[in-house]
Scaffold this motif. Sequence first.
Motif, PDB file in Angstrom:
ATOM      1  N   GLU A 186       0.834  -1.207   0.000  1.00 52.04           N
ATOM      2  CA  GLU A 186       0.000   0.000   0.000  1.00 52.04           C
ATOM      3  C   GLU A 186       0.864   1.250   0.000  1.00 52.04           C
ATOM      4  O   GLU A 186       0.575   2.214  -0.715  1.00 52.04           O
ATOM      5  CB  GLU A 186      -0.923   0.030   1.223  1.00 52.04           C
ATOM      6  N   LEU A 187       1.905   1.220   0.830  1.00 54.27           N
ATOM      7  CA  LEU A 187       2.803   2.374   0.867  1.00 54.27           C
ATOM      8  C   LEU A 187       3.467   2.575  -0.495  1.00 54.27           C
ATOM      9  O   LEU A 187       3.634   3.714  -0.957  1.00 54.27           O
ATOM     10  CB  LEU A 187       3.850   2.222   1.974  1.00 54.27           C
ATOM     11  N   ALA A 188       3.833   1.445  -1.139  1.00 54.14           N
ATOM     12  CA  ALA A 188       4.445   1.538  -2.468  1.00 54.14           C
ATOM     13  C   ALA A 188       3.445   2.097  -3.461  1.00 54.14           C
ATOM     14  O   ALA A 188       3.782   2.943  -4.304  1.00 54.14           O
ATOM     15  CB  ALA A 188       4.948   0.165  -2.915  1.00 54.14           C
ATOM     16  N   ARG A 189       2.177   1.668  -3.376  1.00 57.28           N
ATOM     17  CA  ARG A 189       1.141   2.187  -4.271  1.00 57.28           C
ATOM     18  C   ARG A 189       0.925   3.679  -4.028  1.00 57.28           C
ATOM     19  O   ARG A 189       0.780   4.466  -4.972  1.00 57.28           O
ATOM     20  CB  ARG A 189      -0.182   1.449  -4.052  1.00 57.28           C
ATOM     21  N   VAL A 190       0.888   4.050  -2.732  1.00 62.88           N
ATOM     22  CA  VAL A 190       0.704   5.465  -2.391  1.00 62.88           C
ATOM     23  C   VAL A 190       1.888   6.268  -2.920  1.00 62.88           C
ATOM     24  O   VAL A 190       1.723   7.349  -3.495  1.00 62.88           O
ATOM     25  CB  VAL A 190       0.512   5.638  -0.874  1.00 62.88           C
ATOM     26  N   ALA A 191       3.112   5.721  -2.709  1.00 61.78           N
ATOM     27  CA  ALA A 191       4.304   6.419  -3.189  1.00 61.78           C
ATOM     28  C   ALA A 191       4.265   6.530  -4.719  1.00 61.78           C
ATOM     29  O   ALA A 191       4.611   7.579  -5.294  1.00 61.78           O
ATOM     30  CB  ALA A 191       5.557   5.696  -2.723  1.00 61.78           C
ATOM     31  N   ARG A 192       3.850   5.450  -5.377  1.00 63.97           N
ATOM     32  CA  ARG A 192       3.755   5.476  -6.839  1.00 63.97           C
ATOM     33  C   ARG A 192       2.735   6.512  -7.282  1.00 63.97           C
ATOM     34  O   ARG A 192       2.980   7.297  -8.212  1.00 63.97           O
ATOM     35  CB  ARG A 192       3.366   4.082  -7.338  1.00 63.97           C
ATOM     36  N   ARG A 193       1.567   6.514  -6.614  1.00 64.60           N
ATOM     37  CA  ARG A 193       0.518   7.481  -6.959  1.00 64.60           C
ATOM     38  C   ARG A 193       1.024   8.905  -6.726  1.00 64.60           C
ATOM     39  O   ARG A 193       0.801   9.799  -7.547  1.00 64.60           O
ATOM     40  CB  ARG A 193      -0.727   7.185  -6.116  1.00 64.60           C
ATOM     41  N   ARG A 212       2.130  16.971 -11.988  1.00 67.43           N
ATOM     42  CA  ARG A 212       2.232  18.365 -11.563  1.00 67.43           C
ATOM     43  C   ARG A 212       3.431  19.020 -12.252  1.00 67.43           C
ATOM     44  O   ARG A 212       3.345  20.129 -12.800  1.00 67.43           O
ATOM     45  CB  ARG A 212       2.351  18.429 -10.045  1.00 67.43           C
ATOM     46  N   TRP A 213       4.568  18.278 -12.213  1.00 61.10           N
ATOM     47  CA  TRP A 213       5.754  18.845 -12.870  1.00 61.10           C
ATOM     48  C   TRP A 213       5.530  19.006 -14.366  1.00 61.10           C
ATOM     49  O   TRP A 213       5.891  20.020 -14.963  1.00 61.10           O
ATOM     50  CB  TRP A 213       6.980  17.951 -12.629  1.00 61.10           C
ATOM     51  N   ALA A 254       4.093   9.772  -6.726  1.00 66.96           N
ATOM     52  CA  ALA A 254       5.102  10.048  -7.754  1.00 66.96           C
ATOM     53  C   ALA A 254       4.420  10.409  -9.071  1.00 66.96           C
ATOM     54  O   ALA A 254       4.848  11.346  -9.773  1.00 66.96           O
ATOM     55  CB  ALA A 254       6.021   8.848  -7.929  1.00 66.96           C
ATOM     56  N   GLU A 255       3.364   9.673  -9.403  1.00 67.91           N
ATOM     57  CA  GLU A 255       2.644   9.973 -10.633  1.00 67.91           C
ATOM     58  C   GLU A 255       2.021  11.359 -10.562  1.00 67.91           C
ATOM     59  O   GLU A 255       2.066  12.134 -11.526  1.00 67.91           O
ATOM     60  CB  GLU A 255       1.557   8.916 -10.891  1.00 67.91           C
ATOM     61  N   LEU A 256       1.408  11.671  -9.415  1.00 67.71           N
ATOM     62  CA  LEU A 256       0.812  12.997  -9.249  1.00 67.71           C
ATOM     63  C   LEU A 256       1.891  14.084  -9.320  1.00 67.71           C
ATOM     64  O   LEU A 256       1.691  15.150  -9.933  1.00 67.71           O
ATOM     65  CB  LEU A 256       0.044  13.090  -7.933  1.00 67.71           C
TER      66      LEU A 256
END
Length: 177
Positions: free
Chosen positions: A137-144, A152-153, A146-148
């Motif tokens: 879950e933490l990896a998914r959150v981190a991935r999300r 944004r960038w 990162a994607e966000l």
Amino acid sequence: MKKWMYLVFPGALLGLFLIFYFSHEKEATKREEDRAVAVAKKQAEDKAQKEKAEATAKEAAAKRQAEREEEERKKEEDRRAKQKKIDDQIRDETDAALADADKSQKQVNALELQLDQLHKQKDQLSREAFDLAKQVELARVARRNAELDEQRWTEMIARRAADTRMAQMPPPPAPPK
């Protein structure tokens, strides 16, 4: 004379009666004495026979009492032997049951230890599974995230690029005149 007859005939009959009475009185006394002797003899015989019967009855009663006591003693011995046999059987069954209970208790203790170990192992595996699921879950959150962040960038870069003059379209040519 008639009056004297009432006295003469009864007096004569009384005299006759007294003659017969006194002559038979000796015989009656002798018969009474003989009868008394016979009764005494019979009583003595009866008493002797009664004493003999009582002695025989006492002997028979003593014999029956001895037989009864012997029979009661045998019954008591048999009862005690049966009770001892029953007690021994109960003791043997109790010992066997206690041995089975001890064996079962040892098995229960071993199974409880194994159950505790399995519970601990299950808890550890559950904790590990939870930790792994948490990491996923933490990896998914981190991935999300990162994607966000990447979006944004990218959007920020696109906006800046759009705001620059190079990215602007040249003004349209002037209409021919």
